[in-house]
Every structure is written in structure tokens, then in C-alpha cells.
Design a protein around this motif. Sequence first.
Motif, mmCIF file in Angstrom:
data_model
loop_
_atom_site.group_PDB
_atom_site.id
_atom_site.type_symbol
_atom_site.label_atom_id
_atom_site.label_comp_id
_atom_site.label_asym_id
_atom_site.label_seq_id
_atom_site.Cartn_x
_atom_site.Cartn_y
_atom_site.Cartn_z
ATOM 1 N N PRO A 267 -2.467 1.139 78.107
ATOM 2 C CA PRO A 267 -3.619 2.038 78.001
ATOM 3 C C PRO A 267 -4.294 1.884 76.646
ATOM 4 N N PRO A 268 -5.593 2.125 76.561
ATOM 5 C CA PRO A 268 -6.473 2.529 77.664
ATOM 6 C C PRO A 268 -6.868 1.342 78.544
ATOM 7 N N ALA A 269 -6.939 1.603 79.847
ATOM 8 C CA ALA A 269 -7.344 0.554 80.783
ATOM 9 C C ALA A 269 -8.860 0.370 80.734
ATOM 10 N N PRO A 270 -9.338 -0.834 81.025
ATOM 11 C CA PRO A 270 -10.785 -1.071 81.029
ATOM 12 C C PRO A 270 -11.438 -0.461 82.272
ATOM 13 N N ALA A 271 -12.698 -0.077 82.122
ATOM 14 C CA ALA A 271 -13.448 0.414 83.286
ATOM 15 C C ALA A 271 -13.706 -0.752 84.244
ATOM 16 N N LEU A 272 -13.685 -0.435 85.529
ATOM 17 C CA LEU A 272 -13.962 -1.461 86.539
ATOM 18 C C LEU A 272 -15.469 -1.578 86.735
ATOM 19 N N PRO A 273 -16.017 -2.808 86.798
ATOM 20 C CA PRO A 273 -17.459 -2.959 87.017
ATOM 21 C C PRO A 273 -17.865 -2.497 88.410
ATOM 22 N N ALA A 274 -19.140 -2.158 88.564
ATOM 23 C CA ALA A 274 -19.646 -1.574 89.815
ATOM 24 C C ALA A 274 -19.367 -2.462 91.020
ATOM 25 N N ASP A 275 -19.477 -3.797 90.861
ATOM 26 C CA ASP A 275 -19.276 -4.655 92.029
ATOM 27 C C ASP A 275 -17.814 -4.676 92.466
ATOM 28 N N ILE A 276 -16.883 -4.601 91.514
ATOM 29 C CA ILE A 276 -15.449 -4.548 91.859
ATOM 30 C C ILE A 276 -15.146 -3.224 92.557
ATOM 31 N N VAL A 277 -15.743 -2.137 92.074
ATOM 32 C CA VAL A 277 -15.552 -0.812 92.695
ATOM 33 C C VAL A 277 -16.055 -0.828 94.136
ATOM 34 N N SER A 278 -17.275 -1.336 94.349
ATOM 35 C CA SER A 278 -17.853 -1.293 95.699
ATOM 36 C C SER A 278 -17.109 -2.222 96.656
ATOM 37 N N LYS A 279 -16.673 -3.383 96.171
ATOM 38 C CA LYS A 279 -15.913 -4.295 97.026
ATOM 39 C C LYS A 279 -14.548 -3.705 97.385
ATOM 40 N N THR A 280 -13.920 -3.025 96.423
ATOM 41 C CA THR A 280 -12.614 -2.407 96.684
ATOM 42 C C THR A 280 -12.766 -1.262 97.672
ATOM 43 N N GLU A 281 -13.812 -0.457 97.504
ATOM 44 C CA GLU A 281 -14.077 0.629 98.467
ATOM 45 C C GLU A 281 -14.240 0.056 99.877
ATOM 46 N N ALA A 282 -14.995 -1.027 99.989
ATOM 47 C CA ALA A 282 -15.227 -1.641 101.301
ATOM 48 C C ALA A 282 -13.923 -2.150 101.917
ATOM 49 N N LYS A 283 -13.032 -2.701 101.083
ATOM 50 C CA LYS A 283 -11.751 -3.200 101.587
ATOM 51 C C LYS A 283 -10.881 -2.059 102.107
ATOM 52 N N TYR A 284 -10.823 -0.960 101.377
ATOM 53 C CA TYR A 284 -10.038 0.198 101.825
ATOM 54 C C TYR A 284 -10.587 0.727 103.157
ATOM 55 N N LEU A 285 -11.907 0.858 103.241
ATOM 56 C CA LEU A 285 -12.515 1.388 104.469
ATOM 57 C C LEU A 285 -12.311 0.431 105.645
ATOM 58 N N GLU A 286 -12.384 -0.879 105.374
ATOM 59 C CA GLU A 286 -12.174 -1.846 106.461
ATOM 60 C C GLU A 286 -10.736 -1.787 106.969
ATOM 61 N N ALA A 287 -9.788 -1.643 106.048
ATOM 62 C CA ALA A 287 -8.382 -1.533 106.463
ATOM 63 C C ALA A 287 -8.208 -0.325 107.382
ATOM 64 N N TYR A 288 -8.824 0.797 107.016
ATOM 65 C CA TYR A 288 -8.732 2.005 107.853
ATOM 66 C C TYR A 288 -9.305 1.741 109.245
ATOM 67 N N THR A 289 -10.489 1.148 109.284
ATOM 68 C CA THR A 289 -11.166 0.912 110.565
ATOM 69 C C THR A 289 -10.384 -0.063 111.439
ATOM 70 N N ARG A 290 -9.893 -1.133 110.838
ATOM 71 C CA ARG A 290 -9.130 -2.121 111.625
ATOM 72 C C ARG A 290 -7.879 -1.487 112.234
ATOM 73 N N LEU A 291 -7.175 -0.688 111.424
ATOM 74 C CA LEU A 291 -5.895 -0.147 111.881
ATOM 75 C C LEU A 291 -6.060 1.007 112.873
ATOM 76 N N THR A 292 -7.075 1.840 112.685
ATOM 77 C CA THR A 292 -7.217 3.014 113.555
ATOM 78 C C THR A 292 -8.228 2.811 114.673
ATOM 79 N N GLY A 293 -9.109 1.808 114.511
ATOM 80 C CA GLY A 293 -10.167 1.616 115.496
ATOM 81 C C GLY A 293 -11.304 2.599 115.346
ATOM 82 N N LYS A 294 -11.304 3.361 114.234
ATOM 83 C CA LYS A 294 -12.340 4.392 114.013
ATOM 84 C C LYS A 294 -13.001 4.180 112.660
ATOM 85 N N GLN A 295 -14.255 4.635 112.567
ATOM 86 C CA GLN A 295 -14.939 4.667 111.261
ATOM 87 C C GLN A 295 -14.552 5.969 110.560
ATOM 88 N N LEU A 296 -14.407 5.890 109.237
ATOM 89 C CA LEU A 296 -14.073 7.100 108.488
ATOM 90 C C LEU A 296 -15.356 7.836 108.112
#
Length: 296
Positions: A267-296
Motif C-alpha cells: 500500500p498504497p495501491a495505484p488507482a485503476l484507469p477507467a478502461d481497466i475498470v470498465s473492462k473488468t466490470e464487463a467481465k464480471y457481468l458477462e460471467a454472471y450472465t453466462r452462468l445464470t442465463g440472466k442479465q443483471l
Amino acid sequence: MLHEPLLQLDLPGVPKIKSGKVREMFDLGDRLLLVATDRISAFDCVMPNGIPRKGEVLTQLSFFWFERFASIIPNHLLNSANDRLPAKLQPFSSKLARRSMIVKKAKPLAIECVVRGYLAGSGWQEYRKQQTVCGIKLPAGLSESSELPEPIFTPATKAETGHDENISFEQAAAIVGRELSEQARKASLQLYRDARQYARQRGIIIADTKFEFGLFENQLILIDEVLTPDSSRFWPADQYQPGRSQPSFDKQFVRDYLETLQWDKTPPAPALPADIVSKTEAKYLEAYTRLTGKQL
């Protein structure tokens, strides 16, 4: 719609018991309230900015798996994903929506219950040195990300700070008792096998995962979160190729980015850039959708 990440949470009038890397735990008297924030950690450091909706994914995916596994092992849930919050929590409903669970007050086992089906992470590091993982001898000639002949149970200690340490089954038995260790091992392997087969049909390889168990009324139950991108390695099956690290739906994406920086992982950890944040958000949401068959 833009979602602001939830990084901190206090509920006036509701005592907070614990604040972890991701979760906040509150005391509801005879029950607990668990809330998954949008914080993200890597290398045991919490990043200063979070991943929007991450806490929703962790909670809703856990609800999904708890329901699927209910016939295999009891769990700590006292509410379901669509239940209305108790009156005491209604004033905070906008913050708690989709990211909270009301659960039993179980006594957690003092070990992490890890199951590995593929060679990755600390397991791969140990294998390279001595052809074992947590003391379990494995065949020669395996490469990074190789599928193991059979899934293996590889417990770890629980560290309040720093890294959990891999331990042998015998060490786990010495910590929590042989009978409980054997129960936890049997349940962990059964849950992993069921989930791995299910996820594979939906294009996701579950390389490894970590389960948490607790005791409630002298019975072993499944607690905490289950098979989320935070507690598991999820790999896209159509891109799987042994002999290298894999693209993933989990926070390995963030770790890989951090490895490109001149940062000493303290620590302190560096801030994550906006593109890494948005890509990571998309990956989490895609994992949810693939596994449950539903959109969150």
C-alpha cells in the motif's frame, strides 16, 4: 446508465462487526447482514477505486449457487434474492439492493477450503519446484493451466493480513479436527465437480475455487460467497490453451494490468484507469450472465 461504485458503507443504528477487503458485516441481533461492496483487492491490497456493480455480481451469483447446491449441503441464507428487506433496513434499501444477504450466525471453520481442477497460481508455482500441490504428488510433465487428472482438495490457512498459506490435509485436520476436515473435503469436491460440469456447458472453465464452511447448531453449512469471480478462476472455454496463463472472467485481469506497473505491491495501491475498470466490470457481468442465463 452509469453506476457509481459503492466503496464505503455505514448503516446508522446498525452495528458493524467487521469490514473486510470487499464485504461489510453488520449485526442484526440473532442474524447477520453481509453486504458486498464494489471494492477490489489484488496482491492483498485494496485498490483506491472500485468496479461498479461488482458487489451485485458477487451477491447474486452466490444466491444462484446457494439455491443450486441446497440439496447437497445446507447454507447460511435466511433470505432469498428477491425478498423485501426488514423494516429496520428499509431506509438503506437503495444501497443494499442486490448486494446484501441476511444470514445465520455460523462459526466459520478456521481453514479455507480450496479445490483445484487445473494448475494455476500458487499451485503451479509449487508444482514447478517439487511436482506437488499442498503436498499432493502430481504426475510429471504437466504445464501451466494443465487440467489435473482429478480435482484436488488443497486447504489453506486464513490470514487476517497478508497471504493465506497453502497447507496439507493433515495440517488442516490438526487445525479443525479430522472429522470436520473430511466432511469439508468431501463437500468441497462434490460442489466443485457439480459446478464445473454445469459451467462447462455454458462456456466457462472453473479452474479452481475457494469454499467457506461454518458450524451452525453443530452442523456443517456453506457460508460466505460461492463460486464468484472473486473466489474462483473462471476461464473462457473457447480460448483455453494449456502451457500459458489464461484469459479470465475474474480479477486476474486486474492483476495482469498491475504486473505491468512499477509498483512494489505494498500500500498504497495505484488507482485503476477507467478502461481497466470498465473492462473488468464487463467481465464480471458477462460471467454472471453466462452462468445464470440472466442479465443483471
